[in-house]
Design an enzyme around this catalytic site. Structure first.
Site, PDB file in Angstrom:
ATOM      1  N   LYS A 214      54.086  31.270  49.557  1.00 33.57           N
ATOM      2  CA  LYS A 214      54.998  30.944  48.457  1.00 33.57           C
ATOM      3  C   LYS A 214      54.762  31.816  47.228  1.00 33.57           C
ATOM      4  O   LYS A 214      53.754  32.508  47.104  1.00 33.57           O
ATOM      5  CB  LYS A 214      54.882  29.459  48.116  1.00 33.57           C
ATOM      6  CG  LYS A 214      55.547  28.588  49.185  1.00 33.57           C
ATOM      7  CD  LYS A 214      55.628  27.137  48.790  1.00 33.57           C
ATOM      8  CE  LYS A 214      56.442  26.351  49.818  1.00 33.57           C
ATOM      9  NZ  LYS A 214      56.455  24.897  49.526  1.00 33.57           N
ATOM     10  N   ARG A 248      51.350  22.807  56.415  1.00 34.72           N
ATOM     11  CA  ARG A 248      52.586  23.432  56.900  1.00 34.72           C
ATOM     12  C   ARG A 248      52.499  24.931  56.627  1.00 34.72           C
ATOM     13  O   ARG A 248      52.555  25.361  55.477  1.00 34.72           O
ATOM     14  CB  ARG A 248      53.790  22.813  56.196  1.00 34.72           C
ATOM     15  CG  ARG A 248      55.136  23.359  56.644  1.00 34.72           C
ATOM     16  CD  ARG A 248      56.273  22.701  55.860  1.00 34.72           C
ATOM     17  NE  ARG A 248      57.579  23.206  56.268  1.00 34.72           N
ATOM     18  CZ  ARG A 248      58.149  24.302  55.763  1.00 34.72           C
ATOM     19  NH1 ARG A 248      57.529  25.001  54.804  1.00 34.72           N
ATOM     20  NH2 ARG A 248      59.334  24.698  56.203  1.00 34.72           N
TER      21      ARG A 248
END
Length: 270
Positions: A214, A248
Site C-alpha cells: 500500500k 491479507r
C-alpha cells in the site's frame, strides 16, 4: 471461527489471506489475473505458497478507482469463485461492499464477506450476511478524514459496524475486524494506526491486517508498488506482535516465512 468447512483458531495462530484481484485496474496487479486461466493459475500458486483463505475481488478499491456496476462485478467474480471451489479445498473470501454482489458471490460459493465499508454502504449487507450465515470481515472506512483522534475515532466507527452486525443477527463468532490501512487516512494517520494496532483488541474480535504494497509503504520508503515486499513484511510482523491474526497479502510465501519466525520468537518458553 468457522470459515467454510474449516476451523480457524484466531486466538492462538495466524493465517494467510492471499489476494486474487480479477480486475483490470487494481493498484498492484490490475489486469494480470482477470481471465479464468490466469486467475486459476494464480489461485493455485497462492495456495501452494501457504494461503489459508483466498480473497477474490472484482472491483478495485484503490484511491480514485472507477466504480463498476454490480452486474459487471458479479460477472467477474462468480465464475472464478465457482471454479476455485471445484478445484481447491480453500475457503473463499469475497471482497465487496455491495449486498447484491455479496448474495451472488455467496450463492457461487464464497465463505466470507470482506466488506471495506463495514456494512455501511447500502444498508442491506448485514442482512445478507446474517441470512446466509457466512463469516465477515468489517473494515474501517469513512467518507472523510475529519478525525478528532484517528485511533479513538477508528475504534468508535468499527464499534458502530459491530453493533450493526449484531443487530442484524450476525453471530459474534462470525466477525473479524480490519483497521482499514490506506482507507480514509493520510500517511501519518496510517502510521499512527499501525503504531497503536494493539488497541484493536479492545473491541473483542479477531483482527485482519491488510497493508500489502500500500501507499503507506511506498510513501515512507519512496518505492514503487513493485518494490514494497520488505515494507509489507515489516508491517505484518508488527501486526503479529500487536495481536493481529489474519494477514491479507499479495506475497504469501515471504510474509508466511517472516511471520513464522516472529511467531517462534514470541512463543519461545522462558
Amino acid at each position: 471461527m468457522i470459515i467454510g468447512s474449516k476451523e480457524f483458531d484466531l486466538e492462538n495462530h495466524f493465517y494467510m489471506m492471499g489476494i486474487l484481484n480479477v480486475t483490470p485496474d487494481s493498484f498492484s496487479d490490475g489486469g494480470k489475473y482477470n481471465d479464468m486461466d490466469r486467475a486459476l493459475f494464480q489461485a493455485e500458486k497462492l495456495i501452494e505458497e501457504g494461503t489459508d483463505i483466498l480473497d477474490i475481488g472484482g472491483e478495485s478499491t484503490r484511491p480514485n478507482h472507477i466504480k463498476i456496476s454490480s452486474e459487471e462485478e458479479i460477472e467477474r467474480v462468480c465464475p472464478i469463485i465457482e471454479q476455485v471451489k471445484k478445484r481447491f479445498d480453500v475457503p473463499i473470501s469475497l471482497d465487496t461492499y455491495k449486498s447484491d454482489v455479496a448474495a451472488a458471490g455467496i450463492a457461487a460459493g464464497a465463505d466470507l464477506l470482506n466488506d471495506v465499508w463495514g456494512l455501511k454502504w447500502d444498508g442491506t449487507m448485514a442482512k445478507v450476511i446474517a441470512d446466509t450465515g457466512v463469516a465477515c470481515c468489517l473494515m474501517h472506512n469513512r467518507h472523510d478524514m475529519d478525525y478528532q483522534d484517528v485511533v479513538e475515532d477508528m475504534l468508535g466507527d468499527l464499534q458502530e459496524s459491530v453493533e450493526m452486525a449484531l443487530a442484524a443477527g450476525i453471530a459474534k463468532d462470525k466477525i473479524m475486524l480490519d483497521p482499514g490501512i490506506g482507507f480514509a487516512k493520510d500517511l501519518n494517520m496510517n502510521l499512527v494506526v499501525m503504531k497503536h494496532l494493539d488497541r484493536m483488541k479492545e473491541l473483542g474480535y479477531p483482527v485482519l491486517l491488510g497493508t500489502s504494497r500500500k501507499s503507506m509503504i511506498g510513501l515512507t520508503l519512496d518505492l514503487p508498488v513493485t518494490e514494497r515486499e520488505e515494507g509489507t513484511l515489516a508491517t505484518s510482523i508488527m501486526g503479529l506482535m500487536a495481536g493481529c491474526s489474519v494477514f491479507r497479502v499479495h506475497d504469501v510465501k515471504t510474509n508466511l516465512r517472516g511471520l513464522r519466525m516472529a511467531e517462534a520468537i514470541l512463543k519461545a518458553k522462558i
